[in-house]
Design a protein around this motif. Structure first.
Motif, PDB file in Angstrom:
ATOM      1  N   ASP A   1      32.997  34.544  42.933  1.00 43.48           N
ATOM      2  CA  ASP A   1      31.955  34.172  43.888  1.00 43.48           C
ATOM      3  C   ASP A   1      31.730  32.671  43.907  1.00 43.48           C
ATOM      4  OD1 ASP A   1      31.618  36.816  44.571  1.00 43.48           O
ATOM      5  OD2 ASP A   1      29.936  37.141  43.191  1.00 43.48           O
TER       6      ASP A   1
ATOM      7  N   SER B   1      38.014  36.051  46.742  1.00 44.82           N
ATOM      8  CA  SER B   1      37.818  37.461  46.429  1.00 44.82           C
ATOM      9  C   SER B   1      38.375  37.777  45.042  1.00 44.82           C
ATOM     10  CB  SER B   1      38.507  38.353  47.472  1.00 44.82           C
ATOM     11  OG  SER B   1      39.912  38.329  47.297  1.00 44.82           O
ATOM     12  N   ARG B   2      37.765  38.746  44.392  1.00 46.92           N
ATOM     13  CA  ARG B   2      38.246  39.176  43.079  1.00 46.92           C
ATOM     14  C   ARG B   2      39.668  39.736  43.169  1.00 46.92           C
ATOM     15  NH1 ARG B   2      34.095  40.046  39.181  1.00 46.92           N
ATOM     16  NH2 ARG B   2      35.290  41.752  38.249  1.00 46.92           N
TER      17      ARG B   2
END
Length: 358
Positions: free
Chosen positions: A325, A330-331
């Motif tokens: 974040d 994005s993860r």
């Protein structure tokens, strides 16, 4: 008469629309669907499943050859070319004799080179248009191989259909889109247009617009959307079908952006130059990273330490994923980069520690 779908796609306003029911259920049903489609949003092709390869036996597997004249007559009545799925040479023979304009190869068939070759041999010498769905598993080479088998028997009017890839209990999709695979197909077979099948990707009505918009933003040629006058009563895939009116609303909500960026050529060129400079830095740093990795490999070899250090790897993953974040990434992307980097690091250390295996 040759339909030349691929050629017509170049001239057709996007999205090139293929619509109709998952399954042809009766002559009355397909006539009513075609009638409403013409009223609301006349498609370029009327689709309808005649033979339905279901996952489990004792499910509705299509009305069979009986339904071919229903589909063909509906197309003639409302001036729409028709398409259906074929899975073997017998299907091909029946469809061609009935006057079907376009054949499509389903995902369960594309995965089997023997089945694809049988169909290719059955249409050798014809000028039929063929659409090939991606295989159920995420295998680009299988998809390309299927298209090549048709090219080798002289079929030049080929279209690829992206319908997503099988996945177990995905929280969002019935079949994961894996957009990188159709993009790779575009790179390797640039002359073959791609149509997106959002119905099978999403598996429900709610997500159709988002997936359709993504396909348009990726410059897909068109959409194949399952359509039924009474979706909830459909004999197969009821949850993912929409009415012709809802289809019209969906198409109306799409934002169709331009591929041509000539008016912004100077701005885009400058931004791309900056991106290229950053990429140069990234790869230079990656080279330096691997040099250090090899030094660590030397140390591990001298001290008889294994390549994989599970505790360190787990800690690093957790640490980097927490930064997602903060970095605006994005993860999933961070995990993908880390996994790829880790595999390259293992490759380098393997060369250092086990040179005889190279």
């Amino acid at each position: 008469m040759k339909l030349e779908l691929k050629h017509n796609l170049r001239k057709f306003n996007r999205p090139y629309l293929i619509a109709g029911p998952c399954s042809v259920e009766s002559e009355k049903q397909i006539m009513e669907i075609a009638n409403q489609l013409v009223q609301y949003n006349k498609p370029a092709l009327l689709r309808g499943g005649i033979w339905k390869p279901r996952t489990r036996p004792n499910s509705f597997e299509g009305v069979g050859e009986l339904g071919l004249p229903w589909l063909v007559n509906a197309g003639k009545e409302y001036g729409i070319p028709v398409t259906t799925e074929v899975a073997n040479a017998k299907h091909v023979d029946a469809a061609l004799k009935a006057g079907v304009d376009v054949l499509w190869i389903g995902a369960r068939t594309t995965v089997n080179p023997f089945a694809v070759q049988e169909i290719a041999d059955a249409i050798r010498g014809t000028e039929i248009t063929v659409m090939v769905k991606n295989p159920i598993n995420p295998d680009l080479m299988l998809w390309i191989g299927a298209l090549e088998r048709f090219q080798k028997v002289g079929i030049s009017d080929l279209i690829a259909i992206h319908r997503g890839f099988s996945v177990y209990k995905h929280p969002k999709y019935r079949n994961a889109p894996n957009w990188e695979i159709p993009i790779a197909l575009m790179e390797q077979m640039e002359d073959i247009p791609i149509i997106c099948d959002p119905s099978h990707i999403v598996g429900n009505r709610d997500g159709l617009l988002n997936v359709s918009q993504k396909a348009m933003d990726l410059n897909f040629a068109g959409l194949m959307v399952e359509t039924h006058t009474e979706p909830d009563k459909a004999w197969s895939d009821a949850q993912q079908q929409v009415t012709p009116k809802k289809l019209q609303e969906l198409i109306g909500k799409l934002i169709l952006r331009k591929e041509d960026i000539q008016h912004d050529k100077d701005f885009i060129a400058l931004q791309r130059k900056e991106i290229a400079a950053i990429d140069d830095q990234v790869f230079t740093l990656m080279k330096k990273r691997m040099e250090i990795v090899r030094q660590v490999g030397d140390y591990k070899r001298e001290n008889e330490i294994t390549i994989l250090q599970k505790e360190h790897w787990t800690q690093m993953i957790e640490q980097r994923l927490k930064q997602a974040d903060e970095l605006g990434l994005s993860r999933d992307f961070i995990r993908l980069v880390l996994d790829a980097t880790h595999q390259e690091s293992i490759r380098h250390q393997t060369k250092v520690m086990n040179p005889e295996n190279e």
